[in-house]
Design an enzyme around this catalytic site. Structure first.
Site, PDB file in Angstrom:
ATOM      1  N   PHE A 260     -61.789 -13.267  -1.775  1.00  0.00           N
ATOM      2  CA  PHE A 260     -62.130 -13.471  -3.193  1.00  0.00           C
ATOM      3  C   PHE A 260     -60.926 -13.875  -4.042  1.00  0.00           C
ATOM      4  O   PHE A 260     -60.759 -13.391  -5.155  1.00  0.00           O
ATOM      5  CB  PHE A 260     -62.789 -12.218  -3.800  1.00  0.00           C
ATOM      6  CG  PHE A 260     -63.774 -11.522  -2.907  1.00  0.00           C
ATOM      7  CD1 PHE A 260     -64.752 -12.234  -2.225  1.00  0.00           C
ATOM      8  CD2 PHE A 260     -63.747 -10.141  -2.753  1.00  0.00           C
ATOM      9  CE1 PHE A 260     -65.670 -11.582  -1.397  1.00  0.00           C
ATOM     10  CE2 PHE A 260     -64.656  -9.484  -1.933  1.00  0.00           C
ATOM     11  CZ  PHE A 260     -65.621 -10.203  -1.254  1.00  0.00           C
ATOM     12  N   HIS A 261     -60.102 -14.797  -3.543  1.00  0.00           N
ATOM     13  CA  HIS A 261     -58.914 -15.227  -4.291  1.00  0.00           C
ATOM     14  C   HIS A 261     -58.881 -16.745  -4.515  1.00  0.00           C
ATOM     15  O   HIS A 261     -57.862 -17.381  -4.257  1.00  0.00           O
ATOM     16  CB  HIS A 261     -57.638 -14.819  -3.533  1.00  0.00           C
ATOM     17  CG  HIS A 261     -57.446 -13.351  -3.374  1.00  0.00           C
ATOM     18  ND1 HIS A 261     -56.574 -12.811  -2.445  1.00  0.00           N
ATOM     19  CD2 HIS A 261     -57.990 -12.303  -4.030  1.00  0.00           C
ATOM     20  CE1 HIS A 261     -56.609 -11.496  -2.525  1.00  0.00           C
ATOM     21  NE2 HIS A 261     -57.457 -11.163  -3.479  1.00  0.00           N
ATOM     22  N   PRO A 262     -59.951 -17.370  -5.009  1.00  0.00           N
ATOM     23  CA  PRO A 262     -59.899 -18.825  -5.205  1.00  0.00           C
ATOM     24  C   PRO A 262     -58.934 -19.212  -6.326  1.00  0.00           C
ATOM     25  O   PRO A 262     -58.944 -18.618  -7.401  1.00  0.00           O
ATOM     26  CB  PRO A 262     -61.334 -19.189  -5.568  1.00  0.00           C
ATOM     27  CG  PRO A 262     -61.904 -17.950  -6.172  1.00  0.00           C
ATOM     28  CD  PRO A 262     -61.247 -16.814  -5.442  1.00  0.00           C
TER      29      PRO A 262
END
Length: 542
Positions: free
Chosen positions: A476-478
């Site tokens: 969850f680190h775009p």
């Protein structure tokens, strides 16, 4: 929504938007509007740390995005959580406070040609809003809004993993945030008194709510930006069209529009507004206001590979939460002491190391958990186990975010393009071997760890890389989809002060502006970006 003219309009009430609203509305002479598509953060599961389990995949708090089928994941699609509530992703994330490595920011300074992005220059921006539980020193701030706390629990199995990591040559650390995060230790978290500390609590209330020059619209989705051509032919952003659930309202900004909708939302809004790759816009019948091929390109993310080990003779959450009596004990501990498993961040123990000696710097990160399950959202296993998730913190694969239609209601196509380079596939294989080397150390021997996922039958580079595609998932680190860069970079969307190229009155302030992903969790760097942006904006106003 009576008065719709403001000095500044901030689109997105998430991590960056909340801090920016606080800083800009501190000037009583400036009227500030914050627009959030989601609802207020008054859902109880936002504030109980373990509540992320009930916020991710919940339309009350999550945009419910999915990725496109990904060749690197052997055709799989992934759930792609993004916060849709006040506080944004800080309301649903893992609460881990992680700045990254000094070299990340020195590299940004190189790519942008702006020394203000060097580690020594961004460190004061991290510290400016920090309230570290140990107090202030040369590297940490105290007494400001953003609480950084010690976790309120420990596990025997995690302590044993930490000892095994040290036996495998990884040093111990009590602080991942000094500029070199190599080592193994418990993560620090954004919590206060055992509750999640999101950016809405930190920066909006009570401060902004008490300011007469601050206004906030929630459950209000921006359909597109208003871009007007000036007499000299230049483009100027003057506001936004906002759908409030019943009608379309125009909000006007006399100074600047600040796009803080995140690495998915910001490129989508730019494209819907005619700013982006000309061919994509024309394909969807959108008039091209500014041809910027980098809008939606350069998507980077951390892909975690979850190795699961069954253990004997030591309790884990699997069995602790496996009965009604166990669940009752957990609830009682949280109710009376604000500690125990309900105060848990998704990952408690962390480690940074090299996937192989060929790497000059730590290039992989571990998130170690005293639990196991088949997939996120599935029930816990019925046996004791721990999960050692490992991710490549400097991936070379690049993906895209692109609109699928001219309708603002339609989610864009998210194509992360994971494991699309030989280098990333090699790191994936090497990182699984590193996990095995740690688990084979004497400190864990008493618990007889057995690798049940992926399984010791997978040994070759090709097997392990393919396997990573089968079992890996986003952490969850775009970032990177509206990257900043130097004037001679044709793919740069914003300059080093985050101004959109060719469009006056418009900046992007979120994780999308990162030219390269930071070496660790991305929430703290996003706050730092907003802190620096506030200074740029105030300087421009002067």
């Amino acid at each position: 929504m009576n008065d719709t003219t403001f000095d500044y309009i901030i689109i997105g009430g998430g991590t960056a938007g909340c801090l920016l609203a606080n800083r800009l509305s501190a000037d009583a002479s400036k009227r500030v509007l914050l627009i959030e598509a989601g609802r207020k953060d008054d859902y109880h599961w936002i504030h109980i740390p373990v509540g992320y389990l009930y916020c991710i995949g919940n339309p009350r708090t999550d945009w419910l995005y999915n990725t496109e089928p990904d060749a690197g994941l052997n055709g799989r699609t992934l759930r792609y959580p993004r916060g849709k509530t006040l506080g944004g992703c800080s309301s649903i994330n893992g609460m881990i406070y992680m700045r990254g490595q000094a070299r990340d920011y020195d590299h940004w300074a190189q790519l942008t040609g702006d020394a203000r992005w060097r580690w020594k220059q961004v460190l004061p921006d991290f510290m400016r809003h920090e309230d570290h539980y140990k107090g202030g020193d040369a590297l940490h701030g105290a007494g400001s809004e953003w609480r950084v706390d010690k976790q309120r629990l420990r596990w025997d199995i995690l302590d044993a993993f930490a000892q095994a990591a040290q036996q495998a040559g990884i040093p111990t650390t009590d602080d991942f945030n000094r500029g070199n995060n190599e080592g193994v230790g418990y993560f620090e978290v954004n919590q206060k008194n055992g509750l999640r500390w999101n950016t809405a609590k930190a920066f909006l209330r009570p401060t902004c709510y008490a300011r007469p020059n601050f206004e906030m619209w929630t459950s209000a989705q921006v359909a597109h930006l208003v871009i007007e051509r000036q007499g000299d032919g230049s483009q100027h952003c003057t506001g936004a069209k906002v759908w409030d659930g019943s009608e379309m309202v125009t909000a006007s900004a006399s100074r600047e529009v600040l796009l803080c909708a995140g690495s998915v939302g910001s490129p989508q809004l730019l494209q819907l507004s005619g700013i982006g790759p000309a061919a994509l816009l024309q394909q969807h019948g959108i008039a091209v206001k500014q041809d910027l091929p980098g809008v939606g390109a350069n998507l980077q993310d951390h892909l975690q590979i979850r190795a699961v080990y069954q253990v004997q003779g030591v309790p884990t959450l699997n069995t602790l939460a496996g009965s009604w009596l166990g669940k009752a004990k957990i609830a009682l501990e949280y109710a009376t002491r604000r500690s125990g498993p309900m105060s848990m961040a998704p990952s408690q123990l962390g480690a940074f190391t090299r996937s192989s000696p060929a790497h000059e710097h730590p290039n992989i990160e571990y998130h170690v958990q005293p639990l196991s399950l088949d997939a996120f959202g599935e029930p816990l296993h019925h046996f004791n186990a721990f999960t050692a998730s490992v991710c490549n913190i400097n991936p070379t694969s690049r993906g895209t975010v692109a609109i699928k239609s001219p309708r603002f209601e339609d989610a864009p196509a998210i194509a992360p393009n994971y494991l699309s380079t030989a280098q990333d596939r090699q790191v994936a294989a090497d990182s699984l071997r590193t996990t095995r080397r740690i688990v084979q150390q004497p400190a864990l021997a008493a618990y007889a760890p057995q690798e049940i996922r992926p399984g010791m039958q997978y040994q070759s580079d090709d097997d392990l890389a393919k396997l990573a595609g089968d079992i890996a998932t986003t952490i969850f680190h775009p970032v990177g989809t509206t990257k900043m860069g130097a004037d001679n970079d044709p793919m740069a969307v914003v300059d080093s002060e985050l101004r959109v190229r060719g469009v006056a009155g418009l900046r992007v302030v979120d994780a999308g502006v990162m030219p390269t992903i930071t070496s660790g969790n991305t929430n703290a760097p996003t706050l730092m970006i907003a802190e620096k942006a506030a200074q740029f904006i105030r300087a421009a106003a002067r």
